[in-house]
Write a protein that holds these residues in place. Structure first.
Motif, PDB file in Angstrom:
ATOM      1  N   ALA A 186      15.407  38.687  -7.301  1.00  0.00           N
ATOM      2  CA  ALA A 186      14.951  40.069  -7.489  1.00  0.00           C
ATOM      3  C   ALA A 186      15.918  40.858  -8.363  1.00  0.00           C
ATOM      4  CB  ALA A 186      14.775  40.755  -6.135  1.00  0.00           C
ATOM      5  N   ALA A 187      17.219  40.668  -8.137  1.00  0.00           N
ATOM      6  CA  ALA A 187      18.223  41.376  -8.928  1.00  0.00           C
ATOM      7  C   ALA A 187      18.197  40.916 -10.385  1.00  0.00           C
ATOM      8  CB  ALA A 187      19.611  41.169  -8.331  1.00  0.00           C
ATOM      9  N   GLN A 188      18.036  39.620 -10.593  1.00  0.00           N
ATOM     10  CA  GLN A 188      17.967  39.099 -11.962  1.00  0.00           C
ATOM     11  C   GLN A 188      16.722  39.617 -12.677  1.00  0.00           C
ATOM     12  OE1 GLN A 188      18.384  34.944 -10.918  1.00  0.00           O
ATOM     13  NE2 GLN A 188      20.446  34.870 -11.782  1.00  0.00           N
ATOM     14  N   GLN A 189      15.588  39.668 -11.968  1.00  0.00           N
ATOM     15  CA  GLN A 189      14.366  40.185 -12.583  1.00  0.00           C
ATOM     16  C   GLN A 189      14.513  41.668 -12.903  1.00  0.00           C
ATOM     17  OE1 GLN A 189      11.661  38.244 -13.582  1.00  0.00           O
ATOM     18  NE2 GLN A 189      11.306  40.120 -14.710  1.00  0.00           N
ATOM     19  N   ALA A 190      15.124  42.436 -12.010  1.00  0.00           N
ATOM     20  CA  ALA A 190      15.352  43.857 -12.266  1.00  0.00           C
ATOM     21  C   ALA A 190      16.253  44.047 -13.480  1.00  0.00           C
ATOM     22  CB  ALA A 190      15.966  44.520 -11.037  1.00  0.00           C
ATOM     23  N   TYR A 191      17.271  43.211 -13.606  1.00  0.00           N
ATOM     24  CA  TYR A 191      18.176  43.289 -14.758  1.00  0.00           C
ATOM     25  C   TYR A 191      17.418  43.008 -16.055  1.00  0.00           C
ATOM     26  CZ  TYR A 191      22.305  42.639 -17.654  1.00  0.00           C
ATOM     27  OH  TYR A 191      23.241  42.760 -18.648  1.00  0.00           O
ATOM     28  N   ILE A 192      16.588  41.980 -16.030  1.00  0.00           N
ATOM     29  CA  ILE A 192      15.795  41.639 -17.218  1.00  0.00           C
ATOM     30  C   ILE A 192      14.831  42.773 -17.553  1.00  0.00           C
ATOM     31  CG2 ILE A 192      13.972  40.097 -18.065  1.00  0.00           C
ATOM     32  CD1 ILE A 192      15.431  37.848 -16.436  1.00  0.00           C
ATOM     33  N   ASP A 193      14.135  43.298 -16.551  1.00  0.00           N
ATOM     34  CA  ASP A 193      13.174  44.372 -16.777  1.00  0.00           C
ATOM     35  C   ASP A 193      13.839  45.617 -17.352  1.00  0.00           C
ATOM     36  OD1 ASP A 193      11.158  42.739 -15.830  1.00  0.00           O
ATOM     37  OD2 ASP A 193      11.071  43.683 -13.857  1.00  0.00           O
ATOM     38  N   LEU A 194      14.991  45.990 -16.807  1.00  0.00           N
ATOM     39  CA  LEU A 194      15.685  47.175 -17.300  1.00  0.00           C
ATOM     40  C   LEU A 194      16.294  46.948 -18.676  1.00  0.00           C
ATOM     41  CD1 LEU A 194      17.350  48.384 -14.014  1.00  0.00           C
ATOM     42  CD2 LEU A 194      15.578  49.566 -15.304  1.00  0.00           C
ATOM     43  N   SER A 195      16.814  45.755 -18.911  1.00  0.00           N
ATOM     44  CA  SER A 195      17.441  45.453 -20.196  1.00  0.00           C
ATOM     45  C   SER A 195      16.430  45.420 -21.331  1.00  0.00           C
ATOM     46  CB  SER A 195      18.163  44.109 -20.137  1.00  0.00           C
ATOM     47  OG  SER A 195      19.217  44.166 -19.215  1.00  0.00           O
ATOM     48  N   THR A 196      15.235  44.952 -21.041  1.00  0.00           N
ATOM     49  CA  THR A 196      14.227  44.814 -22.084  1.00  0.00           C
ATOM     50  C   THR A 196      13.310  46.020 -22.191  1.00  0.00           C
ATOM     51  OG1 THR A 196      12.691  43.713 -20.581  1.00  0.00           O
ATOM     52  CG2 THR A 196      14.188  42.297 -21.857  1.00  0.00           C
ATOM     53  N   GLY A 197      13.474  46.991 -21.289  1.00  0.00           N
ATOM     54  CA  GLY A 197      12.611  48.172 -21.325  1.00  0.00           C
ATOM     55  C   GLY A 197      11.255  47.931 -20.702  1.00  0.00           C
ATOM     56  N   ALA A 198      11.104  46.859 -19.942  1.00  0.00           N
ATOM     57  CA  ALA A 198       9.815  46.548 -19.324  1.00  0.00           C
ATOM     58  C   ALA A 198       9.465  47.538 -18.219  1.00  0.00           C
ATOM     59  CB  ALA A 198       9.825  45.128 -18.752  1.00  0.00           C
ATOM     60  N   LYS A 199      10.465  48.197 -17.652  1.00  0.00           N
ATOM     61  CA  LYS A 199      10.234  49.201 -16.620  1.00  0.00           C
ATOM     62  C   LYS A 199      10.447  50.577 -17.236  1.00  0.00           C
ATOM     63  CE  LYS A 199       9.782  46.587 -12.933  1.00  0.00           C
ATOM     64  NZ  LYS A 199       8.660  46.529 -12.097  1.00  0.00           N
TER      65      LYS A 199
END
Length: 92
Positions: free
Chosen positions: A28-41
């Motif tokens: 979950a933390a890795q997915q949140a990091y990816i989402d925030l880093s790529t602007g997906a969220k």
């Protein structure tokens, strides 16, 4: 040269958590990091209802703190992230 790891899984705040729960938290933390880093969220959302316009704003997570959490979870699970050794050129 050995990498000195001062992390102690027996005394960490995560000690006693089941492995499956740690793995879920890491994913979950890795997915949140990816989402925030790529602007997906997104951070701010607006919508209109019958009684007027509404907006909601979410605060962007602190990426270095999220990265620290990921590294702590990895250490607790025994996933060792060693720094790379320096490259030393050899001339013959």
């Amino acid at each position: 040269m050995r990498y000195a790891n001062p992390y102690n899984p027996a005394t960490s705040l995560l000690a006693g958590m089941p492995t499956a729960q740690l793995q879920q938290a890491l994913a979950a933390a890795q997915q949140a990091y990816i989402d925030l880093s790529t602007g997906a969220k997104g951070e701010s959302y607006s919508y209109t209802q019958g009684d007027g316009s509404k907006s909601v704003t979410y605060t962007r997570a602190n990426l270095p703190a999220l990265q620290n959490l990921i590294q702590t979870l990895q250490a607790q699970l025994g996933i060792v992230c060693r720094p790379r050794q320096p490259v030393r050129p050899v001339f013959w």
